[in-house]
Write an enzyme that holds these catalytic residues in place. Structure first.
Site, short mmCIF file in Angstrom:
data_model
loop_
_atom_site.label_atom_id
_atom_site.label_comp_id
_atom_site.label_asym_id
_atom_site.label_seq_id
_atom_site.Cartn_x
_atom_site.Cartn_y
_atom_site.Cartn_z
N HIS A 156 6.07 -12.60 -6.48
CA HIS A 156 5.55 -11.27 -6.81
C HIS A 156 6.52 -10.16 -6.43
CE1 HIS A 156 1.28 -12.28 -7.86
NE2 HIS A 156 1.69 -13.43 -7.34
N ASP A 364 10.56 -2.57 -5.84
CA ASP A 364 9.21 -3.12 -6.01
C ASP A 364 9.26 -4.23 -7.05
OD1 ASP A 364 6.47 -3.26 -5.56
OD2 ASP A 364 6.16 -1.10 -5.84
P1 ADQ Z 1 1.84 -4.52 -3.74
O1 ADQ Z 1 3.09 -4.27 -2.98
O2 ADQ Z 1 0.61 -4.52 -2.95
O3 ADQ Z 1 1.93 -5.86 -4.60
P2 ADQ Z 1 1.12 -2.98 -6.25
O4 ADQ Z 1 1.62 -3.78 -7.40
O5 ADQ Z 1 1.26 -1.53 -6.49
O6 ADQ Z 1 1.81 -3.32 -4.87
O7 ADQ Z 1 -0.41 -3.30 -6.09
C1 ADQ Z 1 -1.24 -2.59 -5.23
C2 ADQ Z 1 -2.70 -2.79 -5.68
O8 ADQ Z 1 -3.56 -2.40 -4.62
C3 ADQ Z 1 -3.04 -1.95 -6.88
O9 ADQ Z 1 -3.93 -2.64 -7.71
C4 ADQ Z 1 -3.70 -0.73 -6.25
O10 ADQ Z 1 -4.66 -0.08 -7.07
C5 ADQ Z 1 -4.38 -1.33 -5.05
N1 ADQ Z 1 -4.43 -0.33 -3.95
C6 ADQ Z 1 -3.41 0.30 -3.38
N2 ADQ Z 1 -3.85 1.19 -2.45
C7 ADQ Z 1 -5.18 1.11 -2.46
C8 ADQ Z 1 -6.23 1.77 -1.75
N3 ADQ Z 1 -6.00 2.73 -0.86
N4 ADQ Z 1 -7.48 1.42 -2.03
C9 ADQ Z 1 -7.74 0.46 -2.94
N5 ADQ Z 1 -6.82 -0.18 -3.65
C10 ADQ Z 1 -5.55 0.13 -3.42
C11 ADQ Z 1 2.86 -6.94 -4.72
C12 ADQ Z 1 4.28 -6.52 -5.12
C13 ADQ Z 1 4.24 -5.66 -6.37
C14 ADQ Z 1 3.55 -6.44 -7.51
C15 ADQ Z 1 2.22 -6.99 -7.04
C16 ADQ Z 1 1.61 -7.92 -8.09
O11 ADQ Z 1 4.90 -5.81 -4.05
O12 ADQ Z 1 5.54 -5.28 -6.78
O13 ADQ Z 1 3.33 -5.57 -8.61
O14 ADQ Z 1 2.34 -7.72 -5.83
O15 ADQ Z 1 2.50 -8.92 -8.43
#
Ligand code: ADQ
Length: 462
Positions: A156, A364
């Site tokens: 990921h 990311d």
């Molecule tokens: P993350 O680093 O966690 O994921 P991201 O892809 O942005 O980053 O996903 C975060 C998820 O958590 C989103 O669905 C977002 O809506 C949710 N989220 C964030 N803050 C929140 C909050 N305060 N309350 C509720 N929900 C919240 C890792 C990798 C990424 C990759 C994903 C999926 O680092 O690059 O995109 O996995 O593969």
């Protein structure tokens, strides 16, 4: 028909609605449809160190099987090797890597333990899909226990170029472990190229023209499978009456102001201090923006056992405090900064009610927030996405305003451009972005990975 077995470090309970973390969200969506077995750590830490079978429970079509970790496992495998070696290395942050032999031993030990607990649960036709950097050596552990089923791995987070990966003393072992899988999935073309370079330049392997790679006597498929979101459910969430009300409340409370929204786990890879500095620079360079725009940043803390995470929390509190002290007025708080998880419905409303989505990670894997922001917009009056060129999502979402997240002035100018962009341009950019987000949604990600992983005579899952 095959059963799908998903393995990830943390198992997310499907009924919990407001979890942050892209993996939990993406896998929850994927498994809810196909059903199957989800195996991993239950998130608890126990004192005693004795082998124990996995505990199982049923949630709809999904069987959840979990084991706890011991305190030593948690510290060495999770806090140590996963989050102080692999996470920073894969995000190109060699300055934050803390390699210790005990961490590496812990990582191998926990992967072996997980294999011990998982192997007895497997059925001959299972297809096993392992997720993320915590579990790189799980397939080789399963293979040494006689598991011959197809096993796929999806990373990921980014895969770094050779010049960065080679700083990890055990990089050869990591790459060799990956060759125990049948399919290795990455988020972007850049990650695949980095992996191919390591294979060709550093371990004496070969890259074939059809995308397969050969080394250690095995030939495996290594390809990009860009992860997506469940578009329909996000669109639906952003249009509920509760969402409409939340947007109205937001607007009423903040008069006729524009909103810039950022939503991230509180992580040093997400570029949060740079983002706040860029917002301050916007107010400095464009004084007409003072009192007319607010930055709403939601950043729930994660991994608080790692020092780098507490440092960034302090830094952000200081920055938001100083911007509010310098620019705020009785009727205007420039930065609103919150540390908590928010329900997905609320997030959808917040995205829809904000004129700008600001997503500026320093590095990311993909970034699902960028895609969620696009999905939540009103197509007749959409907001503008400002996106880091170092988010995997930028490979696809080129109609966003693409910025260099290290360049504070660049972000500030892009914010100004976003806040003043004419409606026609906003609509045409949004149309193109939305099409791309829909094409590459969560179902597409899952189906294309599983099609690549399925034995050639099968395509469906029970
Ligand atoms: P993350 O680093 O966690 O994921 P991201 O892809 O942005 O980053 O996903 C975060 C998820 O958590 C989103 O669905 C977002 O809506 C949710 N989220 C964030 N803050 C929140 C909050 N305060 N309350 C509720 N929900 C919240 C890792 C990798 C990424 C990759 C994903 C999926 O680092 O690059 O995109 O996995 O593969």
């Amino acid at each position: 028909m095959s059963r799908l077995v998903v393995v990830s470090n943390r198992v997310a309970y499907l009924e919990k609605k407001n979890q942050s973390g892209g993996l939990a969200v993406a896998l929850g969506d994927a498994l809810r449809d196909t059903g199957g077995l989800w195996f991993g750590w239950d998130g608890t830490v126990v004192e005693e160190d004795e082998p124990r079978p996995a505990k199982t429970c049923q949630q709809g079509k999904v069987t959840i099987a979990t084991i706890p970790l011991t305190k030593q496992d948690y510290e060495e495998y999770y806090v140590g090797f996963a989050n102080q070696v692999l996470w920073p290395v894969c995000h190109y942050r060699l300055d934050l890597v803390k390699f210790e032999t005990a961490y590496f031993d812990g990582y191998r030990r926990v992967n072996a333990r997980l294999a011990d607990a998982l192997a007895p649960l497997l059925q001959p036709d299972d297809i096993i899909w392992v997720h993320d950097y915590h579990l790189i050596s799980l397939a080789s552990e399963l293979r040494s226990r006689g598991v011959t089923q197809r096993i796929g791995f999806f990373l990921h987070i980014p895969f770094p170029p050779p010049g960065v990966l080679l700083a990890v003393p055990v990089h050869q072992w990591l790459v060799k472990s990956l060759f125990a899988y049948d399919v290795i999935g990455f988020q972007t073309n850049i990650d695949v190229l980095n992996f191919q370079r390591v294979v060709a330049e550093n371990i004496g392997g070969k890259v074939l023209s059809d995308g397969r790679v050969m080394a250690y006597g095995r030939t495996v498929l290594a390809r990009p499978f860009p992860i997506g979101i469940d578009v329909d459910s996000f669109v639906a969430m952003s249009h509920t009456s509760a969402a409409e009300e939340a947007i109205e409340r937001l607007n009423r409370r903040h008069l006729a102001r524009s909103h810039i929204v950022g939503v991230d786990r509180l992580d040093y890879t997400k570029g949060l201090p740079e983002r706040m500095k860029a917002f301050r620079r916007l107010l400095e360079l464009y004084p007409d923006k003072q009192k007319t725009v607010t930055l709403m940043q939601i950043a729930p803390p994660t991994r608080e056992d790692v020092a780098a995470y507490t440092d960034i929390r302090q830094e952000l509190e200081q920055l938001s405090g100083s911007i509010n002290g310098e620019y705020g007025d009785f009727d205007w708080t420039p930065v609103r900064y919150m540390h908590r998880n928010v329900s997905r419905e609320r997030l959808a409303a917040l995205f829809r009610g904000s004129e700008v989505g600001l997503v500026t990670p320093l590095r990311d894997g993909m970034n699902l927030v960028a895609k969620e922001y696009i999905a939540a917009q009103d197509e007749n009056d959409p907001g503008v996405l400002v996106l880091s060129r170092f988010a995997g999502a930028a490979e696809d979402l080129e109609e966003a305003l693409i910025v260099n997240p290290y360049d504070i002035d660049d972000i500030a100018h892009a914010l100004e451009q976003a806040l003043t962009m004419p409606l026609d341009e906003r609509r045409s950019r949004h149309r193109a972005l939305f099409r791309r987000v829909r094409e590459r949604d969560a179902a597409n990600w899952r189906n294309s990975f599983l099609a690549a992983l399925a034995p050639h005579d099968q395509g469906a899952f029970a």
